[in-house]
Design an enzyme around this catalytic site. Structure first.
Site, mmCIF file in Angstrom:
data_model
loop_
_atom_site.group_PDB
_atom_site.id
_atom_site.type_symbol
_atom_site.label_atom_id
_atom_site.label_comp_id
_atom_site.label_asym_id
_atom_site.label_seq_id
_atom_site.Cartn_x
_atom_site.Cartn_y
_atom_site.Cartn_z
ATOM 1 C CG HIS A 20 -1.985 -1.025 1.209
ATOM 2 N ND1 HIS A 20 -2.843 -1.204 0.140
ATOM 3 C CD2 HIS A 20 -2.316 -1.975 2.138
ATOM 4 C CE1 HIS A 20 -3.660 -2.214 0.408
ATOM 5 N NE2 HIS A 20 -3.362 -2.694 1.609
ATOM 6 C CG ASP B 233 -2.947 -8.519 0.609
ATOM 7 O OD1 ASP B 233 -4.036 -7.929 0.799
ATOM 8 O OD2 ASP B 233 -2.112 -8.691 1.502
ATOM 9 C CG HIS C 51 -6.655 -5.386 1.732
ATOM 10 N ND1 HIS C 51 -6.216 -6.361 2.620
ATOM 11 C CD2 HIS C 51 -7.791 -4.866 2.264
ATOM 12 C CE1 HIS C 51 -7.055 -6.421 3.642
ATOM 13 N NE2 HIS C 51 -8.019 -5.528 3.460
#
Length: 284
Positions: free
Chosen positions: A113, A149, A151
Site C-alpha cells: 500500500h 493479497d 487488498h
C-alpha cells in the site's frame, strides 16, 4: 527453500492491531520446526539508494518524524530502520531468485500500500516496487509482480504504472480497502473479486491473473503474498481455503521462472499454516 527473516522486525506493535509481531514470530517457529532443512540466510537492510528507486527523499524523512500517518498506520520508534530491513530481506530474496533459488521474505511491515510519498495501510516502504525497479535497473528486462493479497496494492500499481519492462497483476476483493483496483490500465492489470465469492470462482480468477503474468514472459516474478483472502481472516470477506494457498504455490513451482515471494497481509491465527501450505506447494 531460503527464508529471509530477522527478529528485529518484531520490535514494534500497537495493542489490538491486526498487524502484530506474532504474525512473523509464530510463522517462523512453525517453519523452523517442520522444515529443518530450509535455510535462513542473513542479509542487510536496504540502503537509501535502494529506497529512492520508489520513494522520495521527503518520504524517507517523513518516516523518521514521530507523528502517526493515519488511523491504521502508526509511527513507531525505529520504523524507518525496521521497514528498511524488511526491504533488504526482499532484495536479498530477489537476488537469490535470480541465482536459481526459491526465496521467501518473512518480514514485517508489509509494503504494497505504500506510495511514493505516503505510508498507509500498515505499510511504510513498498518492497515489491523497490525490488522491481532494482531488477530493471540491473539488467532484468521484464519483471512481473503478482499480488494475491485480498487488498489491492495501490502503492505498487502507482509506482509501476507506465514503467517499461514492468507488469503489475492483482486479484483482490472489491469493494474493500483502499478502494482502488477496480479497472485495469496499461501495464497494471486488476482482477476484482466480490466479497464472499465462491472459493472455486476466486481460484479461477487467480488462475486467470497468473496466466496473464506468464503471458508476459517475465525474466523474474515478484509475488506479493497476502494471506488475508483466507475464509477465516478477521478483516476481509473472502473464502479461500488453506489448500488453495498450496495450489498457488504449485502454480509458481510449475512455471520454472525465477520467482521470489514476500509476506504482505494475512491476519488470521492460522497464518503460520497458510504460509506453510503455500511454501510446501511451491517447494514441491
Amino acid at each position: 527453500m531460503l527464508i529471509f527473516s530477522d527478529e528485529r522486525c518484531l520490535a514494534y506493535e500497537s495493542p489490538g492491531h491486526p498487524e502484530c509481531p506474532a504474525r512473523v514470530k509464530e510463522t517462523a517457529a512453525l517453519l523452523q520446526a517442520r522444515h529443518p532443512q530450509w535455510e535462513w540466510p542473513t542479509f542487510e537492510a536496504a540502503v537509501e539508494a535502494d529506497l529512492l528507486r520508489a520513494h522520495s527523499v521527503a518520504h524517507l524523512e517523513r518516516l523518521q518524524v514521530a507523528e502517526h500517518f493515519d488511523s491504521d498506520t502508526a509511527y513507531y520508534n525505529g520504523i524507518y530502520e525496521i521497514a528498511s530491513l524488511a526491504c533488504g530481506a526482499s532484495l536479498a530474496a530477489m537476488m537469490a531468485a535470480l541465482e536459481g533459488q526459491k526465496a521467501f521474505s518473512l518480514m514485517r511491515p508489509p509494503g504494497h500500500h505504500a506510495e511514493r510519498e505516503q505510508a498507509m495501510g500498515f505499510c511504510y516502504l513498498n518492497h515489491a516496487a523497490i525490488c522491481a525497479r532494482a531488477a530493471l535497473a540491473n539488467g532484468v528486462s521484464r519483471v512481473a509482480v503478482w499480488d494475491f493479497d485480498a487488498h489491492h496494492g495501490n502503492g505498487t500499481e502507482a509506482l509501476l504504472w507506465g514503467v517499461a519492462g514492468a507488469l503489475y497483476v492483482s486479484a483482490h476483493q472489491v469493494p474493500c480497502y483502499p478502494g482502488t483496483g477496480t479497472v485495469s490500465r496499461g501495464n497494471c492489470r486488476n482482477y476484482p473479486v466480490a466479497p464472499e465469492c465462491d472459493p472455486a470462482e476466486h481460484l479461477k480468477t487467480l488462475q486467470e491473473s497468473w496466466q496473464e503474468v506468464l503471458s508476459f514472459e517475465p525474466e523474474l516474478v515478484l509475488v506479493s503474498a497476502g494471506f488475508d483472502a483466507y475464509e477465516h481472516d478477521p478483516i476481509t470477506q473472502m473464502s479461500l481455503r488453506m489448500n488453495d494457498f498450496k495450489i498457488l504455490g504449485q502454480w509458481m513451482a510449475a512455471s520454472k521462472t525465477p520467482t521470489m515471494a514476500l509476506l504482505e497481509g494475512g491476519y488470521s491465527e492460522d497464518l503460520p499454516e497458510l504460509v506453510d501450505a503455500f511454501l510446501v506447494g511451491w517447494n514441491d
